[in-house]
Design a protein around this motif. Structure first.
Motif, PDB file in Angstrom:
ATOM      1  N   ASP A 117      21.594  16.092  -3.653  1.00  0.00           N
ATOM      2  CA  ASP A 117      22.867  15.782  -3.016  1.00  0.00           C
ATOM      3  C   ASP A 117      23.010  14.276  -2.807  1.00  0.00           C
ATOM      4  N   ASP A 118      21.918  13.612  -2.393  1.00  0.00           N
ATOM      5  CA  ASP A 118      21.952  12.159  -2.255  1.00  0.00           C
ATOM      6  C   ASP A 118      22.242  11.500  -3.594  1.00  0.00           C
TER       7      ASP A 118
ATOM      8  N   LEU B 113      35.548  13.481  -0.231  1.00  0.00           N
ATOM      9  CA  LEU B 113      34.701  13.149   0.918  1.00  0.00           C
ATOM     10  C   LEU B 113      35.242  11.879   1.556  1.00  0.00           C
ATOM     11  N   ASP B 114      35.206  11.819   2.880  1.00  0.00           N
ATOM     12  CA  ASP B 114      35.692  10.641   3.589  1.00  0.00           C
ATOM     13  C   ASP B 114      34.852   9.414   3.226  1.00  0.00           C
ATOM     14  N   PRO B 115      35.491   8.286   2.857  1.00  0.00           N
ATOM     15  CA  PRO B 115      34.740   7.084   2.464  1.00  0.00           C
ATOM     16  C   PRO B 115      33.764   6.602   3.542  1.00  0.00           C
TER      17      PRO B 115
ATOM     18  N   GLY C  42      29.916   6.047   3.018  1.00  0.00           N
ATOM     19  CA  GLY C  42      29.250   4.783   3.309  1.00  0.00           C
ATOM     20  C   GLY C  42      27.995   4.975   4.139  1.00  0.00           C
ATOM     21  N   ARG C  43      28.081   5.877   5.118  1.00  0.00           N
ATOM     22  CA  ARG C  43      26.899   6.150   5.948  1.00  0.00           C
ATOM     23  C   ARG C  43      25.797   6.798   5.124  1.00  0.00           C
TER      24      ARG C  43
ATOM     25  N   LEU D  15      20.597   6.282   2.375  1.00  0.00           N
ATOM     26  CA  LEU D  15      19.812   6.339   1.144  1.00  0.00           C
ATOM     27  C   LEU D  15      19.092   5.019   0.906  1.00  0.00           C
ATOM     28  N   GLU D  16      19.782   3.909   1.142  1.00  0.00           N
ATOM     29  CA  GLU D  16      19.140   2.604   0.975  1.00  0.00           C
ATOM     30  C   GLU D  16      17.974   2.436   1.949  1.00  0.00           C
TER      31      GLU D  16
END
Length: 303
Positions: A5-6, A28-30, A34-35, A40-41
């Motif tokens: 999913d990520d 999906l809401d931007p 972003g979160r 992920l980072e």
């Protein structure tokens, strides 16, 4: 490797190069997206994107993850279709990119025929006057007017097609015959917007030495409709003429252009039997439809 999913969300942002574009594609809401990318980072302990007002560009670490995630995506696609690859009919969704002339005058008939034989198949035609980026999965395959020389692509020539100068009967009746290329210079030209020609093979008027383009569009369908409105003279696909009653070819001995359509696929899809079968059907149908419509265009000119 992170969970799928990520990776799915990451691939969408990388391909769209923005949170808003990816958000629309994913519904999906931007802000949520972003979160997820920030998380992920943090998990990867590396910056995956360079963020700017222009969008999200991949860093070197992002490029590496994009390659790995793309390989996972392809493996999952192959697994998903393995059971149906040899079935009698095709199913699922296939997205095809094409220049608008091909998309408007050829693909509707070809795809309708394929769809009738494969009722569970969803075919999407993306008609854009530009080159498609298959690496970023803008489409499953694309039709081009020249053979790409860069990128990890598989290219096959599908069919040649012909183009000629044309004008409407109404225009010719009002302005008199055009007996030669010298006379042509005094007539308004219809063609592409010069700085929006995305492929050298489409620069027809430059090859003719034409100067000013009085009425221009980046769409050949719009150009054809301009000719139907007696706007001037332009270069048209022979296969489009059956859709434009009242427009006829001129100076066919002096000007006759030949171009070709190429079917372009990503090399990673070379072993995908489902896409290969669709590609074969598309290539055969496109070649037959070009031949049928070109024959009609010459039949209509016979006295």
């Amino acid at each position: 490797m992170k969970n799928w999913d990520d990776l799915r969300l990451f691939l969408a942002v990388a391909r769209e190069e923005s949170l808003s574009g990816a958000g629309k594609a994913l519904r999906l809401d931007p802000a949520t997206l972003g979160r997820r990318m920030a998380r992920l980072e943090k998990d990867m302990q590396a910056a995956l994107f360079v963020k700017s007002p222009q969008g999200y560009a991949l860093t070197q670490a992002g490029e590496k993850l994009f390659e790995r995630a793309g390989a996972v995506e392809q493996a999952m696609r192959s697994t998903a279709i393995e059971e149906t690859a040899h079935s009698e009919t095709l199913s699922g969704q296939i997205r095809l990119g094409a220049p608008d002339g091909c998309a408007n005058f050829l693909l509707p008939q070809v795809c309708a025929a394929i769809g009738r034989e494969n009722p569970a198949l969803d075919i999407q035609i993306v008609a854009l006057p530009r080159v498609f980026n298959l690496t970023r999965r803008e489409a499953d395959m694309a039709i081009g007017v020249s053979a790409p020389t860069a990128g990890r692509l598989v290219v096959r020539q599908v069919s040649e097609y012909r183009l000629h100068l044309a004008a409407s009967e109404e225009y010719l009746n009002a302005h008199g015959p055009i007996p030669d290329l010298e006379t042509l210079k005094s007539h308004p030209m219809v063609g592409y917007i010069p700085d929006m020609i995305f492929d050298r093979e489409l620069d027809y008027l430059a090859d003719l030495g034409a100067g000013r383009v009085a009425l221009a569009s980046n769409s050949v369908s719009v150009q054809l409709n301009m000719l139907r409105q007696s706007a001037g003279v332009g270069v048209v696909h022979d296969f489009s003429l059956p859709f434009a009653p009242g427009v006829r070819r001129i100076l066919t001995e002096e000007v006759s252009l030949t171009r070709a359509f190429y079917l372009i696929r990503h090399v990673d899809d070379a072993k995908n039997q489902r896409l290969a079968r669709f590609a074969d059907l598309m290539a055969a149908g496109l070649k037959a439809e070009v031949a049928r419509l070109e024959a009609l265009s010459t039949e209509h000119e016979r006295p």
